[in-house]
Design an enzyme around this catalytic site. Structure first.
Site, short mmCIF file in Angstrom:
data_model
loop_
_atom_site.label_atom_id
_atom_site.label_comp_id
_atom_site.label_asym_id
_atom_site.label_seq_id
_atom_site.Cartn_x
_atom_site.Cartn_y
_atom_site.Cartn_z
N GLU A 1 0.95 -1.35 -0.30
CA GLU A 1 -0.14 0.55 -0.14
C GLU A 1 0.92 1.16 0.48
O GLU A 1 1.98 1.25 0.28
CB GLU A 1 -1.13 0.29 0.77
CG GLU A 1 -0.29 0.02 2.33
CD GLU A 1 -0.89 0.94 3.30
OE1 GLU A 1 -1.60 2.04 2.84
OE2 GLU A 1 -1.47 -0.10 5.14
N LYS B 1 -2.99 -1.16 16.11
CA LYS B 1 -2.94 -0.09 16.76
C LYS B 1 -3.49 -0.44 18.03
O LYS B 1 -4.62 0.12 17.59
CB LYS B 1 -2.25 1.15 16.04
CG LYS B 1 -1.04 1.06 15.70
CD LYS B 1 -0.01 2.43 15.44
CE LYS B 1 1.03 2.61 15.13
NZ LYS B 1 0.22 3.00 13.38
N1 PSU Z 1 -2.81 2.25 10.37
C1 PSU Z 1 -1.69 2.22 10.38
N2 PSU Z 1 -0.96 2.63 10.12
C2 PSU Z 1 -1.30 3.06 9.28
C3 PSU Z 1 -2.51 3.12 9.18
C4 PSU Z 1 -3.51 2.66 10.03
O1 PSU Z 1 -0.58 1.49 11.99
O2 PSU Z 1 -0.72 3.75 7.55
C5 PSU Z 1 -4.06 3.43 7.61
C6 PSU Z 1 -3.81 2.26 6.81
O3 PSU Z 1 -3.76 2.94 5.47
C7 PSU Z 1 -5.14 1.88 6.78
C8 PSU Z 1 -5.79 2.82 7.22
O4 PSU Z 1 -6.39 1.22 5.46
O5 PSU Z 1 -4.75 4.13 7.85
C9 PSU Z 1 -7.03 2.81 7.66
O6 PSU Z 1 -7.26 4.57 7.59
P1 PSU Z 1 -9.25 4.95 8.13
O7 PSU Z 1 -9.02 4.28 9.47
O8 PSU Z 1 -9.78 6.42 8.25
O9 PSU Z 1 -9.93 3.48 7.17
#
Ligand code: PSU
Ligand code: MN
Length: 303
Positions: free
Chosen positions: A28, A162
């Site tokens: 990604e 996390k």
């Molecule tokens: N969690 C992490 N690092 C990240 C992300 C999540 O520890 O970089 C990023 C990933 O790309 C994940 C996105 O798919 O954040 C999720 O965002 P949201 O909660 O807005 O869906």
């Protein structure tokens, strides 16, 4: 693919590997544009691709650049994503807007999965997935990553989620949606920087070959949807759970005070955690993501 072709730009090396049925691993770009500082992200982007290659697969980093779905990025494209000027964060709902407007955006887990599925890539390595946010039972802030795992047939190798998230509810949601969660060499779901989260898993895999056999069984049976493979951070880079819990409480309070919500909340919390823990968390982040790339390549090769 006829209708898709006008939207997609697949790197020749990736295309050749897919046509020949050789292993390919999706990566990604949100982790590059919004997850790591420049220029460390540029170094990481090159290293993670090297790790995939060293373990027998071709890397395909995903992004949306100038309104095109890019499968596999060259040096210049990687630099664009790492410099991250005017680079948005693109989850499933954002895709058509970015395409129609010709914008550039980094792909989240959800978007990387859907692009991988479009071109026939089955295995994807990332750092951590999005999930149910703390308080999500009230705010309904649940990452689109979980819906994508429910419906899109791609295996996601991650280091868990996390502690900014409600890990228990994230696992409950995945169970409801029929997503297998496999611990790689562990029966406990890891918490990204930490090898442990206190949440037990029903299934542990001994090695990538066992994971590959489970993926094959699921998809040959026509059971569509993703599989989450939770691969703990290597012991020597793991951080202390209680120490991280304190950091995350500070970050959550800051987000609350700043009134951050919606798609900004995850990047806000990630940046705050990074500020509060300095270089230590960045080094761990890099190591766990490289470790996931290794396991993903081995699973892709075993399939
Ligand atoms: N969690 C992490 N690092 C990240 C992300 C999540 O520890 O970089 C990023 C990933 O790309 C994940 C996105 O798919 O954040 C999720 O965002 P949201 O909660 O807005 O869906
Ligand atoms: Mn959200």
């Amino acid at each position: 693919m006829t209708n898709l072709a006008k939207y997609l730009d697949i790197q020749p090396e990736v295309k050749a590997a897919l046509d020949a049925g050789r292993p390919v691993v999706a990566l990604e770009s949100t982790i590059l544009s919004h997850g790591m500082p420049y220029p460390e992200n540029l170094d990481f982007a090159a290293r993670v691709e090297e790790v995939v290659r060293a373990n027998g697969a071709v890397p395909a980093t995903m992004a949306i650049i100038g309104g095109k779905l890019k499968v596999g990025l060259g040096k210049e494209d990687l630099a664009v994503m790492c410099e991250a000027h005017d680079v948005g964060k693109v989850s499933r709902r954002d895709v058509p807007v970015y395409i129609a407007n010709g914008h550039t955006g980094a792909t989240t887990v959800a978007t990387t999965m859907l692009m991988a599925a479009m071109v026939g890539i089955r295995v994807f390595a990332t750092g951590g997935i999005g999930g149910v946010h703390r308080g999500g039972e009230v705010t309904m802030d649940i990452s689109a990553d979980l819906q994508e795992l429910a419906h899109t047939s791609v295996a996601v190798v991650c280091a868990g989620a996390k502690q900014i998230l409600d890990i228990g509810r994230t696992l409950e949601y995945l169970e409801t949606m029929g997503v297998p969660v496999l611990g790689m060499g562990t029966d406990e779901f890891p918490a990204f920087y930490c090898r442990r989260s206190g949440h037990k898993l029903d299934y542990a895999c001994a090695d990538p070959a066992e994971a590959a056999a489970i993926l094959r069984a699921k998809w040959e049976l026509g059971l569509e949807g993703g599989v989450l493979i939770a691969n703990p951070i290597p012991e020597e880079y793991g951080l202390d759970f209680d120490k991280m819990e304190k950091v995350i409480e500070v970050a959550l309070a800051a987000a609350d005070a700043a009134g951050v919500h919606g798609k900004e909340i995850t990047p806000f919390l990630l940046a705050k955690v990074k500020d509060l823990t300095g270089g230590e968390s960045l080094a761990s982040n890099i190591q766990l993501a490289l470790n996931n790339a290794k396991v993903a390549a081995q699973i892709a090769a075993a399939m």
